[in-house]
Each structure stands twice: as C-alpha cells, then as structure tokens.
Write an enzyme that holds these catalytic residues in place. Sequence first.
Site, PDB file in Angstrom:
ATOM      1  N   ASP A 147      25.112 -15.719 -32.369  1.00 28.47           N
ATOM      2  CA  ASP A 147      26.331 -16.513 -32.164  1.00 28.47           C
ATOM      3  C   ASP A 147      27.021 -16.076 -30.875  1.00 28.47           C
ATOM      4  OD1 ASP A 147      28.625 -18.047 -32.452  1.00 28.47           O
ATOM      5  OD2 ASP A 147      29.569 -16.641 -33.823  1.00 28.47           O
ATOM      6  N   ASP A 150      21.869 -11.127 -29.336  1.00 26.78           N
ATOM      7  CA  ASP A 150      22.831 -11.542 -30.347  1.00 26.78           C
ATOM      8  C   ASP A 150      22.652 -13.057 -30.510  1.00 26.78           C
ATOM      9  OD1 ASP A 150      25.242 -11.398 -31.966  1.00 26.78           O
ATOM     10  OD2 ASP A 150      26.228 -12.386 -30.286  1.00 26.78           O
TER      11      ASP A 150
HETATM   12  P1  B16 Z   1      27.664 -14.698 -41.749  1.00 22.22           P
HETATM   13  P2  B16 Z   1      26.505 -12.740 -34.356  1.00 22.22           P
HETATM   14  C1  B16 Z   1      28.296 -13.133 -36.322  1.00 22.22           C
HETATM   15  O1  B16 Z   1      27.143 -13.545 -35.619  1.00 22.22           O
HETATM   16  C2  B16 Z   1      29.472 -14.033 -35.992  1.00 22.22           C
HETATM   17  O2  B16 Z   1      29.821 -13.898 -34.621  1.00 22.22           O
HETATM   18  C3  B16 Z   1      30.664 -13.652 -36.843  1.00 22.22           C
HETATM   19  O3  B16 Z   1      31.753 -14.497 -36.558  1.00 22.22           O
HETATM   20  C4  B16 Z   1      30.272 -13.739 -38.315  1.00 22.22           C
HETATM   21  O4  B16 Z   1      31.361 -13.354 -39.146  1.00 22.22           O
HETATM   22  C5  B16 Z   1      29.071 -12.843 -38.570  1.00 22.22           C
HETATM   23  O5  B16 Z   1      27.999 -13.237 -37.716  1.00 22.22           O
HETATM   24  C6  B16 Z   1      28.603 -12.904 -40.018  1.00 22.22           C
HETATM   25  O6  B16 Z   1      28.098 -14.193 -40.279  1.00 22.22           O
HETATM   26  O7  B16 Z   1      28.914 -15.000 -42.507  1.00 22.22           O
HETATM   27  O8  B16 Z   1      26.821 -15.918 -41.448  1.00 22.22           O
HETATM   28  O9  B16 Z   1      26.850 -13.599 -42.375  1.00 22.22           O
HETATM   29  O10 B16 Z   1      27.454 -12.948 -33.214  1.00 22.22           O
HETATM   30  O11 B16 Z   1      26.355 -11.282 -34.743  1.00 22.22           O
HETATM   31  O12 B16 Z   1      25.186 -13.430 -34.164  1.00 22.22           O
HETATM   32 MG    MG Z   2      27.937 -12.900 -31.119  1.00 17.35          MG
END
Ligand code: B16
Ligand code: MG
Length: 216
Positions: A13, A11
């Site tokens: 974030d 993953d």
């Molecule tokens: P985006 P991950 C996620 O990343 C985030 O944790 C989440 O907070 C966010 O809403 C989601 O990506 C979508 O992100 O708006 O940039 O498409 O933890 O799956 O790497």
């Molecule tokens: Mg994450």
Amino acid sequence: MAKEIKGFIFDLDGVITDTAEYHYKSWQKLADEEDLFFDREVNEQLRGVSRMESMDIILDGQDVSDEQKKKWTDRKNEYYQVYLEEISKADILDDMEAKLNKLKAEGYKLAVGSSSRNARKVLKNLQITDIFDTIADGNSVENAKPAPDLFLHAAENLGLKPQECVVLEDAESGVEAALAANMKAVGVGPEGRVGKAHLVYADVDSIDFDEILKKL
Ligand code: B16
Ligand code: MG
C-alpha cells in the site's frame, strides 16, 4: 555499494498500489457508526500500521475491551474487503509493473513486505503475484513495523543477507523497520515522512532503479 544489492522488498500500500483510500473509507464508516473521532489527519497516522494498532490510534487512549476492539476491527475489515473486490490491474501505480519485470529480468530477487493481512488478495487482483519470489505480509510475523521482523523474514525467504536488500516504503514506520533490519531504505513520499531513508523519491513515478543501484 550497488554490487552488494541482490534483492528488493516492496511495501504494498503506497508503493505498488494505493489501497490507503479504501482503508480510509472503511475506518470512516466504522467510526461514524460507533461515534469515534476520525478524520484524514488521523488516517495519515495509520499508514503502514497494523490493523489492531490502527484501532488503538483511533481510540486514542479510550478504554475499550479487547473483545470490542476485535469486533470493530473485524467489521472494518469486512468493509475493506468489499472495496478490494473493485481492485484490478489498472490500480497498479504508474509503471511499477514494468519496473518490477525489468528488475526480475536483470536477476534481482523480489519480495513483498506488507503489514496487510489482505496482501495476497490485493496482489491477486492486481495480477502480479507471480512476479514475486516471496510474499511477507501481516500474517507472516508477530511484531509489526517498525520492528524489523517482517523484512528480515522476507530476506530469509529470498536467501539473502539484510545488507543485500533494498526496501521501498511509503511509511515512516516502514522506513524505520528497514533501517532496524540493517537494509537499504528507499522512501516514497515527503521528506517529513520518509526522510530517514537513504534515498527519497516524492512519488512512485520518480523512482529510478538505476540511480538506486548506483547510489546505495
Ligand atoms: P489489513 P502496507 C498497510 O499496508 C496499510 O498501509 C495500513 O493502512 C493497514 O492498516 C495495514 O496494511 C494492515 O492492513 O487491515 O489489510 O491487514 O503499507 O504495509 O502494505
Ligand atoms: Mg505502505
């Protein structure tokens, strides 16, 4: 059995970097402008959740048209993109780059499995795109985590069976997705959040890949 493990799906974030704070600030700005209730507690529910589902969680049942929701999520993403410009190699969490390079040198296949549609941009700014054999992100599949689709897509691109893959995740929805995909799950964070994983580490710094390979 460790012998079975041939690849790792990371993953983004919360595992490789901490973009959560930028997501938080961007949602907060939108919420303030539109008079929507939002705080750190609500933000915690957005971990690993897709952009549109995050909007629905914030709206908490309020009746808003799809068109309006699209406008708001687009605006939140504009704010987020500005923060992303500030990201650099220094934002890689702890010694994650060294850990990734070691796994790669040992012959393991490496993938990113992120819900974010901005994952490629984040990886580019972190300067680690080339370490990965494949990048599965928010654009790759229709069904977001906790559906297994994103991780299954990553495994397929790696040419591996699900049971040959270990997923590292900081979100409950991500751990659920890994388990639904029949993969081995390593949770990063508190037990209350990622406790369903096969193995849990409190933070990125304590992740021990030798232990993972021995125990899973
Ligand atoms: P985006 P991950 C996620 O990343 C985030 O944790 C989440 O907070 C966010 O809403 C989601 O990506 C979508 O992100 O708006 O940039 O498409 O933890 O799956 O790497
Ligand atoms: Mg994450």
